[in-house]
Design a protein around this motif. Structure first.
Motif, PDB file in Angstrom:
ATOM      1  N   LEU A 210       2.299   3.940  -0.166  1.00 31.21           N
ATOM      2  CA  LEU A 210       1.448   2.842   0.282  1.00 31.21           C
ATOM      3  C   LEU A 210       2.030   2.101   1.480  1.00 31.21           C
ATOM      4  O   LEU A 210       1.294   1.548   2.300  1.00 31.21           O
ATOM      5  N   ALA A 211       3.355   2.092   1.612  1.00 29.34           N
ATOM      6  CA  ALA A 211       3.980   1.393   2.731  1.00 29.34           C
ATOM      7  C   ALA A 211       3.645   2.043   4.064  1.00 29.34           C
ATOM      8  O   ALA A 211       3.638   1.382   5.105  1.00 29.34           O
ATOM      9  N   THR A 212       3.361   3.344   4.046  1.00 37.60           N
ATOM     10  CA  THR A 212       3.065   4.062   5.285  1.00 37.60           C
ATOM     11  C   THR A 212       1.620   4.567   5.290  1.00 37.60           C
ATOM     12  O   THR A 212       0.821   4.181   6.132  1.00 37.60           O
ATOM     13  N   GLN A 213       1.267   5.381   4.321  1.00 40.71           N
ATOM     14  CA  GLN A 213      -0.096   5.926   4.273  1.00 40.71           C
ATOM     15  C   GLN A 213      -1.131   4.855   3.906  1.00 40.71           C
ATOM     16  O   GLN A 213      -2.282   4.933   4.312  1.00 40.71           O
ATOM     17  N   GLY A 214      -0.699   3.857   3.133  1.00 37.56           N
ATOM     18  CA  GLY A 214      -1.620   2.826   2.681  1.00 37.56           C
ATOM     19  C   GLY A 214      -1.630   1.573   3.529  1.00 37.56           C
ATOM     20  O   GLY A 214      -2.354   0.629   3.225  1.00 37.56           O
ATOM     21  N   CYS A 215      -0.831   1.554   4.607  1.00 39.87           N
ATOM     22  CA  CYS A 215      -0.757   0.396   5.514  1.00 39.87           C
ATOM     23  C   CYS A 215      -0.411  -0.901   4.780  1.00 39.87           C
ATOM     24  O   CYS A 215      -0.868  -1.982   5.153  1.00 39.87           O
ATOM     25  N   VAL A 216       0.376  -0.810   3.719  1.00 35.33           N
ATOM     26  CA  VAL A 216       0.757  -2.010   2.971  1.00 35.33           C
ATOM     27  C   VAL A 216       1.954  -2.657   3.649  1.00 35.33           C
ATOM     28  O   VAL A 216       3.087  -2.204   3.524  1.00 35.33           O
ATOM     29  N   PHE A 217       1.653  -3.697   4.373  1.00 35.34           N
ATOM     30  CA  PHE A 217       2.654  -4.405   5.156  1.00 35.34           C
ATOM     31  C   PHE A 217       2.391  -5.894   5.007  1.00 35.34           C
ATOM     32  O   PHE A 217       1.243  -6.333   5.085  1.00 35.34           O
ATOM     33  N   PRO A 218       3.386  -6.730   4.822  1.00 31.49           N
ATOM     34  CA  PRO A 218       4.780  -6.379   4.599  1.00 31.49           C
ATOM     35  C   PRO A 218       5.056  -6.207   3.101  1.00 31.49           C
ATOM     36  O   PRO A 218       4.163  -6.387   2.289  1.00 31.49           O
ATOM     37  N   CYS A 219       6.303  -5.874   2.766  1.00 36.10           N
ATOM     38  CA  CYS A 219       6.700  -5.879   1.358  1.00 36.10           C
ATOM     39  C   CYS A 219       6.651  -7.316   0.843  1.00 36.10           C
ATOM     40  O   CYS A 219       7.000  -8.249   1.554  1.00 36.10           O
ATOM     41  N   MET A 220       6.258  -7.483  -0.391  1.00 31.90           N
ATOM     42  CA  MET A 220       6.314  -8.809  -0.988  1.00 31.90           C
ATOM     43  C   MET A 220       7.758  -9.122  -1.381  1.00 31.90           C
ATOM     44  O   MET A 220       8.536  -8.223  -1.678  1.00 31.90           O
TER      45      MET A 220
END
Length: 471
Positions: free
Chosen positions: A56-66
């Motif tokens: 999710l951090a890369t393919q899911g564009c989940v930025f930033p980490c909580m």
């Protein structure tokens, strides 16, 4: 309902790899597990269904980490990753010190840099990455997984290993191995809502900031306004986020009244700037209606993608038309995987519950610490308050192993715990630390002829562990 399986025991399939440790799933937890095991000297294969690591951090564009909201939560793997990412030229944390930020700073991992950094770390450690490979089954003997069966562009094949680590996020390896699992809320049966994130480019971030902070007089980001102002004065791209929140709620609801967006579209809105991308913002939305779509129903989850893409267009058009600074903006990237907060969870040797968080419990066999709140997007319950400053709870090693399969470790959001507990431990830094500990424990067990579900984390020498509980 059990996961339907095929008996591959007597099926003749090529063995693609024979290895010490096989990690299935190259997300935050699985990648950490693979790298950590390889660094300890194990031969490791990392199976990933996509073509990039990070999930999710890369393919899911989940930025930033909580953030974990507690100092001392960064385990060695995270510290190393942060140092490597810092070399990319972007700050990693906001440097905020307020009543709501207690430490465990919010990591800012730019997806394109993170993908390459993960591959470099794997190459250095000697991890063999197998991309474009989807798990389809297992072969088991005497309470152990012998092979995992995967679908590749060349067809079906097996990976034979001594230890397996489930980093799928959906506990798929565990379910194929008949490990007891749960899904959704114990009260409603619903999963947490999914999101389909995207990025927009061509944005004048400073104008967007002025609009929310001055025109709408929004105080959502009040704890970072000084940092923003300092960055603007120094002609640096400011970190900024906006959301549908209190004072600006009427602004978004006016869009519904005008027919520009729907109530579903504005259910949850949040956007962040991205280091190294001065004219780009990452949209932590749209959030898909939980009453309509489920992450644990194949048809529903597939339909959610198309629905989310339409929501994405509604939001982008609304932003361009109504938010100063977005006039020349455009969708620059869509997530290549849907954002799943929660799906299946295993029933391990230890079952984490909300009480572990609320009572800030510590464990002798803890693999990491966190104070991240119980963050349930579907419901808001007063019961789930934030911990006091300095308080945290720990994740025990026993939540990563099962009684039913002796050579299996489970890491990330599908570790053993209740719906509420998972809503806290699901964040990326905590998942990374779980994966790191699993990789270490896997090699410790192999080198000492101990099954991983019998390894006692607290008996491993402190110098060999990634985390030692302070009691």
């Amino acid at each position: 309902m059990p996961t339907y399986t095929i008996n591959f025991r007597n099926v003749e399939l090529p063995v693609i790899f024979e290895t010490d440790v096989c990690v299935v799933g190259g997300g935050s937890a699985g990648t950490a597990a693979a790298i950590s095991a390889a660094r300890k000297g194990a031969k490791v294969v990392l199976v990933e269904r996509g073509i990039s690591l990070g999930g999710l951090a890369t393919q899911g564009c989940v930025f930033p980490c909580m953030p974990t909201f507690i100092d001392g939560s960064d385990t060695p793997y995270i510290t190393d990753l942060n140092k490597r990412m810092a070399k990319q030229g972007a700050p990693l944390t906001l440097g905020i010190d307020t009543d709501t930020y207690y430490g465990g700073g919010r990591g800012q991992y730019v997806p394109e840099y993170l993908t390459m950094t993960y591959e470099e770390m794997c190459a250095e450690a000697g991890v063999e990455i197998l991309y474009n490979a989807s798990l389809v089954g297992t072969v088991q003997e005497k309470g152990k997984i012998v092979d995992c069966v995967i679908q590749t562009p060349a067809g079906l094949g097996k990976i034979r290993a001594k230890v397996f680590i489930d980093g799928t996020g959906d506990a798929l390896l565990s379910r194929f191995a008949n490990v007891p699992t749960e899904k959704g809320s114990e009260k409603t049966g619903r999963n947490q809502p999914m999101s389909l994130r995207f990025e927009m480019g061509g944005i004048d971030v400073e104008r967007v900031y002025r609009f929310f902070s001055q025109d709408l007089k929004d105080d959502y980001g009040k704890d970072i306004f000084q940092i923003i102002e300092k960055a603007i004065k120094e002609h640096r791209p400011p970190f900024f986020e906006f959301a549908k929140w209190k004072k600006n709620k009427d602004f978004f609801e006016a869009g519904v009244a005008k027919g520009e967006v729907t109530e579903d579209d504005i259910l949850y809105i949040q956007a962040f700037t991205i280091p190294g991308k001065p004219t780009v913002m990452s949209m932590n939305c749209p959030e898909l209606p939980p009453l309509t779509y489920s992450s644990t129903d194949a048809i529903s989850a597939s339909r959610a993608v198309s629905f989310g893409r339409r929501m994405m267009r509604h939001l982008a058009t609304f932003f361009i038309k109504n938010i100063p600074g977005f006039e020349k903006a455009y969708i620059s990237r869509e997530a290549s995987m849907i954002g799943v907060r929660e799906s299946w969870r295993i029933r391990g040797k230890y079952y984490m519950e909300a009480e572990d968080y609320l009572k800030a419990r510590h464990f002798a066999d803890a693999v990491c610490r966190t104070a991240y709140p119980i963050d349930i997007h579907d419901v808001k319950l007063d019961l789930f308050k934030k911990l006091e400053k300095g308080q945290y709870y720990e994740i025990p090693y026993r939540a990563l192993v099962t009684d039913t399969v002796s050579n299996l470790l489970v890491v990330g959001r599908c570790a053993s715990g209740s719906f509420a507990a998972q809503a806290s431990f699901r964040i990326q830094p905590t998942c990374m630390s779980m994966g790191e500990a699993a990789g270490i424990a896997a090699v410790w067990g192999l080198s000492h002829n101990i099954e991983v579900n019998a390894v006692q984390w607290d008996k491993i020498p402190a110098s060999e562990r990634s985390y030692v509980s302070e009691g």
